[in-house]
Enzyme design. Sequence first.
Site, mmCIF file in Angstrom:
data_model
loop_
_atom_site.group_PDB
_atom_site.id
_atom_site.type_symbol
_atom_site.label_atom_id
_atom_site.label_comp_id
_atom_site.label_asym_id
_atom_site.label_seq_id
_atom_site.Cartn_x
_atom_site.Cartn_y
_atom_site.Cartn_z
ATOM 1 N N CYS A 184 -1.547 1.648 -3.105
ATOM 2 C CA CYS A 184 -2.557 2.702 -2.920
ATOM 3 C C CYS A 184 -1.980 4.123 -2.890
ATOM 4 O O CYS A 184 -2.483 5.006 -3.594
ATOM 5 C CB CYS A 184 -3.300 2.487 -1.603
ATOM 6 S SG CYS A 184 -3.595 0.777 -1.177
ATOM 7 N N LYS A 200 0.028 5.259 -6.053
ATOM 8 C CA LYS A 200 -0.982 5.233 -7.137
ATOM 9 C C LYS A 200 -1.873 6.463 -7.085
ATOM 10 O O LYS A 200 -2.098 7.146 -8.088
ATOM 11 C CB LYS A 200 -1.803 3.933 -7.030
ATOM 12 C CG LYS A 200 -2.904 3.714 -8.045
ATOM 13 C CD LYS A 200 -4.212 4.406 -7.753
ATOM 14 C CE LYS A 200 -4.811 4.095 -6.419
ATOM 15 N NZ LYS A 200 -5.296 2.736 -6.250
ATOM 16 N N TYR A 252 -8.821 -3.406 -11.099
ATOM 17 C CA TYR A 252 -8.481 -2.111 -10.500
ATOM 18 C C TYR A 252 -7.209 -1.520 -11.117
ATOM 19 O O TYR A 252 -7.181 -0.376 -11.559
ATOM 20 C CB TYR A 252 -8.181 -2.282 -9.005
ATOM 21 C CG TYR A 252 -9.334 -2.539 -8.092
ATOM 22 C CD1 TYR A 252 -9.902 -1.503 -7.369
ATOM 23 C CD2 TYR A 252 -9.834 -3.818 -7.890
ATOM 24 C CE1 TYR A 252 -10.932 -1.727 -6.460
ATOM 25 C CE2 TYR A 252 -10.866 -4.062 -6.985
ATOM 26 C CZ TYR A 252 -11.408 -3.013 -6.277
ATOM 27 O OH TYR A 252 -12.415 -3.241 -5.391
ATOM 28 N N GLU A 269 -6.807 1.761 -13.502
ATOM 29 C CA GLU A 269 -6.212 2.946 -12.877
ATOM 30 C C GLU A 269 -4.965 3.400 -13.647
ATOM 31 O O GLU A 269 -4.787 4.595 -13.910
ATOM 32 C CB GLU A 269 -5.872 2.638 -11.414
ATOM 33 C CG GLU A 269 -7.127 2.446 -10.573
ATOM 34 C CD GLU A 269 -6.880 2.069 -9.125
ATOM 35 O OE1 GLU A 269 -7.807 2.200 -8.329
ATOM 36 O OE2 GLU A 269 -5.755 1.633 -8.779
ATOM 37 N N CYS A 295 0.827 -1.216 0.000
ATOM 38 C CA CYS A 295 0.000 0.000 0.000
ATOM 39 C C CYS A 295 0.857 1.260 0.000
ATOM 40 O O CYS A 295 0.671 2.155 -0.818
ATOM 41 C CB CYS A 295 -0.934 -0.015 1.207
ATOM 42 S SG CYS A 295 -1.788 1.534 1.462
ATOM 43 N N GLU A 344 -26.029 14.636 -3.977
ATOM 44 C CA GLU A 344 -27.447 14.823 -3.659
ATOM 45 C C GLU A 344 -28.342 13.926 -4.511
ATOM 46 O O GLU A 344 -29.472 13.626 -4.129
ATOM 47 C CB GLU A 344 -27.866 16.295 -3.806
ATOM 48 C CG GLU A 344 -27.877 16.807 -5.238
ATOM 49 C CD GLU A 344 -28.327 18.268 -5.332
ATOM 50 O OE1 GLU A 344 -29.361 18.606 -4.752
ATOM 51 O OE2 GLU A 344 -27.627 19.073 -5.982
ATOM 52 N N HIS A 372 -27.136 21.035 -1.815
ATOM 53 C CA HIS A 372 -27.257 21.515 -3.183
ATOM 54 C C HIS A 372 -26.297 22.667 -3.439
ATOM 55 O O HIS A 372 -26.165 23.535 -2.585
ATOM 56 C CB HIS A 372 -28.703 21.965 -3.412
ATOM 57 C CG HIS A 372 -28.983 22.370 -4.825
ATOM 58 N ND1 HIS A 372 -29.046 21.456 -5.849
ATOM 59 C CD2 HIS A 372 -29.191 23.592 -5.361
ATOM 60 C CE1 HIS A 372 -29.285 22.097 -6.969
ATOM 61 N NE2 HIS A 372 -29.382 23.391 -6.712
#
Length: 449
Positions: free
Chosen positions: A48, A51, A177, A181, A43, A440, A435
């Site tokens: 992660c 990346k 993934y 990516e 990681c 939303e 908003h």
Amino acid sequence: MARYDFDLFVLGAGSGGVRASRVAASYGARVAVAEERYLGGTCVNVGCIPKKLFVYASEVGSDCDDGAGFGWTVGGRRFDWRTLIANKDREIGRLNGVYRRMLEGSGVTIIEKHATLIDAHTVAIGGDRYTAEYILIATGSWPTVPETPGAQHAITSNEAFHLERLPGRVIVVGGGYIAVEFAGIFHGLGASVIELYHGPLFLRGFDDDARRAVADEMVRHGIDLRFNADVKRIEKTQAGIVATLNDGSTLEADLIMYATGRHPHTRGIGLEAAGVKLAADGAVIVDEYSRTSTPNIYAIGDCTNRVMLTPIAIAEGRAFAETVFNHNPMKIDHEGVPSCVFSQPPLGAVGLTETRARERYQTVDVYRSSFRPLKHTLSGRDERAMMKLVVDQASQRVVGCHMVGPEAGEIIQGFAVALKCGATKAQFDATIAIHPTAAEEFVTMREKV
Ligand code: NDP
């Protein structure tokens, strides 16, 4: 005198191993951790974190382009790969130091060498022997490259983080993934990218609408996405790399990267000698408390191939330490784990896909919205967002939440809490919107598909 040198010996100082070590030490255990490569594991070093930094880097160009519609004139720009790598390496170095200090601060002994089990209680490191009452296997995973002729000319994500220069033409093989990516990263930094996936639609396991939305956006951005395409042979030539595909056609590139899965890293660490049973794919077989076939040996994270995600390894590491060193039996729920593919735009998801929900429940309501994000009404960027809710009609519980669009990971993280709490569609509807946001949409979708 203590019967063993340590109460706990951990193999692997990645996300899971480090968390388990620290929590166990906090309960008074005498802990050692052996790490042969880098503190923080995949990681932090080749996963992660770098990346995501690369993803940020690759988005800057299009963000600059977006400025024109808002009145900005952005001057000439140039991307420098070496600067990115140097800055990334500096940050990773800092994180390695953080991990070291966290372990040392917890009183954990760090041994930066390869460790092998000799029996269920003994670890060999070079000529030294250490005994421990409990052993934790947290050795992670490693990229898998198929045995395609010429595959030695391909790189994996491990090498992608340390390339000397940015390649001009890249072929990415795979549809999970990492492939998606990195296709986005190389493209955003200026390379021309072809992504090959051997099936009809990539990102298998994600909701079909989300998979199609990511594919549409990647193609719209200019990535050459080819499905039902596989590499038969790779050759290195004067011009670069030539890949021959299953249909006989050839592609030329400067770099070919395989992102075709990762396998548990469990060979060469003496698991057989300790009686630890492995599955056919090399994964350590564990029960729901991460206990292996040898009662004092546990295993967590990628090496068990349950869900290969950092937060899962961390949760499993903590649960192990709670169970064994705090007499607080704890197991991890591997269902409904939220995740995000950091494609461009990203895909965030939690819960069931529409297909899985239809298999599990008698009737399913689906709500879906596709729109142009407000920002792009002025930026002019041709990009759409897609959001989708899957609801079990009988209970009215929202059982799946999927999004492709800006900040999908950030948005889905919050909705994952709602799903964990068993929120119903009526409760989503009763939630007041913020908003104007994209998020939303999740509380304002009223029309069933
Ligand atoms: P994935 O398992 O996600 O994807 C592997 C891809 O390669 C699939 O599309 C698969 O196709 C394809 N593939 C498998 N074998 C072959 C082959 N022989 N030839 C061609 N294609 C093949 O693995 P990744 O390597 O992308 O990532 C490894 C793990 O790391 C992931 O499972 C994920 O859990 C984790 N990860 C998570 C990230 C995140 O959270 N953002 C980021 C990166 C990694 P098929 O559909 O047939 O299986």
